[in-house]
Design a protein around this motif. Structure first.
Motif, PDB file in Angstrom:
ATOM      1  N   LYS A  70       0.840  -1.207   0.000  1.00 43.62           N
ATOM      2  CA  LYS A  70       0.000   0.000   0.000  1.00 43.62           C
ATOM      3  C   LYS A  70       0.874   1.255   0.000  1.00 43.62           C
ATOM      4  O   LYS A  70       0.656   2.175  -0.789  1.00 43.62           O
ATOM      5  N   VAL A  71       1.882   1.287   0.850  1.00 42.30           N
ATOM      6  CA  VAL A  71       2.776   2.445   0.940  1.00 42.30           C
ATOM      7  C   VAL A  71       3.563   2.596  -0.354  1.00 42.30           C
ATOM      8  O   VAL A  71       3.746   3.711  -0.854  1.00 42.30           O
ATOM      9  N   ARG A  72       4.013   1.484  -0.898  1.00 48.32           N
ATOM     10  CA  ARG A  72       4.770   1.520  -2.158  1.00 48.32           C
ATOM     11  C   ARG A  72       3.936   2.158  -3.277  1.00 48.32           C
ATOM     12  O   ARG A  72       4.437   2.972  -4.046  1.00 48.32           O
ATOM     13  N   GLU A  73       2.665   1.795  -3.350  1.00 48.34           N
ATOM     14  CA  GLU A  73       1.776   2.340  -4.377  1.00 48.34           C
ATOM     15  C   GLU A  73       1.561   3.849  -4.158  1.00 48.34           C
ATOM     16  O   GLU A  73       1.580   4.625  -5.113  1.00 48.34           O
ATOM     17  N   ILE A  74       1.392   4.236  -2.899  1.00 43.83           N
ATOM     18  CA  ILE A  74       1.213   5.664  -2.589  1.00 43.83           C
ATOM     19  C   ILE A  74       2.478   6.444  -2.966  1.00 43.83           C
ATOM     20  O   ILE A  74       2.396   7.520  -3.572  1.00 43.83           O
ATOM     21  N   LEU A  75       3.648   5.893  -2.615  1.00 48.60           N
ATOM     22  CA  LEU A  75       4.909   6.566  -2.964  1.00 48.60           C
ATOM     23  C   LEU A  75       5.068   6.694  -4.471  1.00 48.60           C
ATOM     24  O   LEU A  75       5.509   7.731  -4.977  1.00 48.60           O
ATOM     25  N   LYS A  76       4.696   5.647  -5.177  1.00 50.18           N
ATOM     26  CA  LYS A  76       4.783   5.664  -6.640  1.00 50.18           C
ATOM     27  C   LYS A  76       3.930   6.795  -7.215  1.00 50.18           C
ATOM     28  O   LYS A  76       4.389   7.574  -8.058  1.00 50.18           O
ATOM     29  N   GLU A  77       2.685   6.893  -6.743  1.00 47.38           N
ATOM     30  CA  GLU A  77       1.783   7.946  -7.222  1.00 47.38           C
ATOM     31  C   GLU A  77       2.321   9.330  -6.896  1.00 47.38           C
ATOM     32  O   GLU A  77       2.268  10.245  -7.732  1.00 47.38           O
ATOM     33  N   GLN A  78       2.840   9.502  -5.686  1.00 51.66           N
ATOM     34  CA  GLN A  78       3.339  10.816  -5.274  1.00 51.66           C
ATOM     35  C   GLN A  78       4.614  11.191  -6.028  1.00 51.66           C
ATOM     36  O   GLN A  78       4.785  12.354  -6.408  1.00 51.66           O
ATOM     37  N   CYS A  79       5.487  10.241  -6.253  1.00 48.23           N
ATOM     38  CA  CYS A  79       6.706  10.515  -7.024  1.00 48.23           C
ATOM     39  C   CYS A  79       6.342  10.874  -8.464  1.00 48.23           C
ATOM     40  O   CYS A  79       6.938  11.790  -9.051  1.00 48.23           O
ATOM     41  N   MET A  80       5.370  10.176  -9.021  1.00 50.90           N
ATOM     42  CA  MET A  80       4.909  10.479 -10.373  1.00 50.90           C
ATOM     43  C   MET A  80       4.374  11.912 -10.433  1.00 50.90           C
ATOM     44  O   MET A  80       4.687  12.666 -11.355  1.00 50.90           O
ATOM     45  N   GLU A  81       3.611  12.301  -9.427  1.00 51.66           N
ATOM     46  CA  GLU A  81       3.067  13.657  -9.384  1.00 51.66           C
ATOM     47  C   GLU A  81       4.195  14.695  -9.324  1.00 51.66           C
ATOM     48  O   GLU A  81       4.140  15.723  -9.998  1.00 51.66           O
ATOM     49  N   LEU A  82       5.218  14.415  -8.511  1.00 50.91           N
ATOM     50  CA  LEU A  82       6.350  15.342  -8.429  1.00 50.91           C
ATOM     51  C   LEU A  82       7.075  15.441  -9.769  1.00 50.91           C
ATOM     52  O   LEU A  82       7.508  16.526 -10.173  1.00 50.91           O
ATOM     53  N   MET A  83       7.187  14.315 -10.476  1.00 52.96           N
ATOM     54  CA  MET A  83       7.829  14.330 -11.795  1.00 52.96           C
ATOM     55  C   MET A  83       7.022  15.191 -12.770  1.00 52.96           C
ATOM     56  O   MET A  83       7.590  15.943 -13.559  1.00 52.96           O
TER      57      MET A  83
END
Length: 131
Positions: free
Chosen positions: A92-105
């Motif tokens: 769950k945390v990995r998926e959230i981090l992925k989404e947030q990193c994508m948003e920052l990109m």
């Protein structure tokens, strides 16, 4: 102590859980410290006892609090590092981090800037300063 954002998309019980975890990491709550009963916290926050109970159950399952029947609920402390990890939480945390990193990109951040931001956040969580 606990402050809720009723406009947030994050469920209330998750907000309570997250804030207790944060207060433990920051050293505001230490092993053996009492926390309010389900009923008392529900009254303080003007929410249902079931919501507080759900949060407390989650914290108890994670080994962060313990309830002594007839005496109260106490901080159990931050568990020592263990080889047993909750894979569901990690995914769950990995998926959230992925989404947030994508948003920052999408906001134009470079890889090094994202890594630096994460390091700052971790330092704030571990160092007792607010991130």
């Amino acid at each position: 102590m606990i402050q809720l954002d009723f406009r947030s998309s994050q469920p209330i019980y998750e907000q309570i859980t997250a804030q207790y975890k944060y207060m433990m990491l920051q050293g505001y709550l230490k092993k053996g410290d009492p926390i309010p009963s389900v009923r008392k916290l529900a009254i303080q926050l003007n929410i249902t006892p079931g919501t507080v109970s759900k949060s407390y159950r989650e914290l108890e399952q994670q080994g962060l609090i313990e309830t002594v029947r007839g005496k109260g609920t106490y901080i159990a402390g931050i568990p020592e590092k263990t080889s047993v990890r909750n894979e569901g939480v990690i995914m769950k945390v990995r998926e959230i981090l992925k989404e947030q990193c994508m948003e920052l990109m999408y906001q134009g951040f470079e890889r090094s800037e994202i890594i630096h931001m994460i390091e700052e956040i971790l330092q704030g969580l571990q160092g007792g300063s607010k991130a």
